[in-house]
Design a protein around this motif. Structure first.
Motif, mmCIF file in Angstrom:
data_model
loop_
_atom_site.group_PDB
_atom_site.id
_atom_site.type_symbol
_atom_site.label_atom_id
_atom_site.label_comp_id
_atom_site.label_asym_id
_atom_site.label_seq_id
_atom_site.Cartn_x
_atom_site.Cartn_y
_atom_site.Cartn_z
ATOM 1 N N PRO A 16 0.808 -1.163 -0.042
ATOM 2 C CA PRO A 16 -0.038 0.044 0.162
ATOM 3 C C PRO A 16 0.786 1.346 0.063
ATOM 4 C CG PRO A 16 -0.835 -1.559 1.588
ATOM 5 C CD PRO A 16 0.436 -1.883 1.242
ATOM 6 N N ARG A 17 2.021 1.065 0.290
ATOM 7 C CA ARG A 17 2.878 2.381 0.377
ATOM 8 C C ARG A 17 4.035 2.286 -0.831
ATOM 9 N NH1 ARG A 17 7.921 4.607 -0.399
ATOM 10 N NH2 ARG A 17 8.619 3.141 1.175
ATOM 11 N N ASP A 18 4.959 1.543 -0.355
ATOM 12 C CA ASP A 18 6.091 1.278 -1.569
ATOM 13 C C ASP A 18 5.575 0.729 -2.841
ATOM 14 O OD1 ASP A 18 8.865 1.195 -2.448
ATOM 15 O OD2 ASP A 18 9.238 -0.420 -1.857
ATOM 16 N N GLY A 19 4.543 0.081 -2.835
ATOM 17 C CA GLY A 19 4.039 -0.626 -4.148
ATOM 18 C C GLY A 19 3.215 0.578 -4.673
ATOM 19 N N LEU A 20 2.273 0.945 -4.168
ATOM 20 C CA LEU A 20 1.408 1.976 -4.918
ATOM 21 C C LEU A 20 2.147 3.194 -5.155
ATOM 22 C CD1 LEU A 20 -2.149 1.403 -3.159
ATOM 23 C CD2 LEU A 20 -1.413 0.466 -5.259
#
Ligand code: MG
Length: 307
Positions: A16-20
């Protein structure tokens, strides 16, 4: 079971953070839905947001609304990345469970990213850690380019270990993790970094590692680190974050693939793999493309073909 393997391993979800952050922006409601789904899989740590300026990283805009909108599950730590004092205060106002601060070991990378020397970043980490500790919120320092730098090439493990030691001693952070920012880690480089950390009194069992699969060594890196006693790994659902249209983004190792391998080795992750695969499918829907996770495609090794 392999000798020396940790009996339990924490997989820290970063999708939800590094990915998105490395994908085209999706709606706040969709970010919330993904975090809520991940919260029901047995994961105990989810990097949920980044309190950066929305113009700097548009996919992370409205992180406060995300934090306020999610349903927090007891036993799950919702973590957030902060770049500065403003971001730290915003994150603390949302009562995040853990704050992540970052510095790059590579002078060139740190300057290009945040226009600071590593020394200035270290001093900033001291300040941000103080702020978070005033609210009794733990802090993890992420040391990026710890396995190599796209601009500088090799990064000396001794230099990484020196900064790791100083971040602990001078800032008093509660945890350390090491990021393979440019996807340059190999099993050999992992061994050398863990050796250097041990030489300054930092045990592998206390650190977190963040690998990318840029050169297809992601799971091999996890394996050698496990055998050295490392028990905390970052991973991204579906392998989110390797968008081919986003220059500089390199693929995170996927949560499903890591959990599948670690559980097969006999170490407990506490995660339900089928539920994670469901989250990987949701992540593919949200970003509208196929994600690189292999187990998401093939299922666990014990899954038989319907006759
Ligand atoms: Mg990453």
């Amino acid at each position: 079971m392999f000798a020396g393997l940790p009996s339990s391993v924490e997989i820290r979800e970063v999708g939800p953070r590094d990915g998105l952050q490395n994908e085209e922006p999706i709606a706040v409601d969709q970010r919330i839905a993904l975090i809520n789904a991940l919260s029901a899989t047995g994961l105990t740590a989810i990097e949920a947001a980044s309190f950066v300026h929305p113009k700097a990283i548009p996919p992370m805009a409205d992180s406060a609304r995300v934090m306020e909108g999610i349903t927090r599950v007891p036993g799950v730590r919702y973590r957030a990345l902060v770049p500065n004092e403003r971001g730290t205060l915003d994150a603390l106002a949302c009562a995040v469970d853990e704050v992540e601060v970052v510095m790059s070991i590579s002078e060139t990378h740190n300057r290009k990213n945040i226009n600071m020397s590593p020394e200035e970043s270290l001093q900033q980490i001291v300040t941000l850690t103080d702020l978070a500790h005033q609210e009794d919120t733990p802090v993890e320092a992420i040391l990026s380019t710890a396995f190599g730098c796209a601009y500088e090439g090799n990064v000396s493990p001794e230099r990484v270990a020196l900064y790791a030691r100083r971040v602990v001693d001078e800032a008093g952070v509660d945890g350390l993790s090491f990021g393979d920012t440019s996807g340059m880690a190999t099993p050999r480089v992992v061994h050398e970094l863990l050796d250097a950390l041990e030489n300054v009194g930092i045990e592998p069992s206390t650190v977190g590692l963040h690998f990318h699969n840029t050169r297809n060594t992601g799971l091999a890196n996890v394996m050698v680190a496990l055998l050295r006693g490392v028990s905390k790994f970052d991973a991204s659902i579906g392998g989110l974050g390797g968008c081919p249209y986003s220059p500089g983004a390199t693929g995170n190792i996927s949560t499903e693939d890591v959990v599948h391998m670690v559980e097969d080795l006999g170490a407990d992750t506490g995660c339900n793999l089928q539920k994670l695969i469901g989250c990987g499918e949701l992540a593919e829907e949200l970003v509208g493309r196929q994600l690189p996770s292999q187990v998401l495609r093939s299922g666990p090794r014990t899954q038989t073909v319907a006759s």
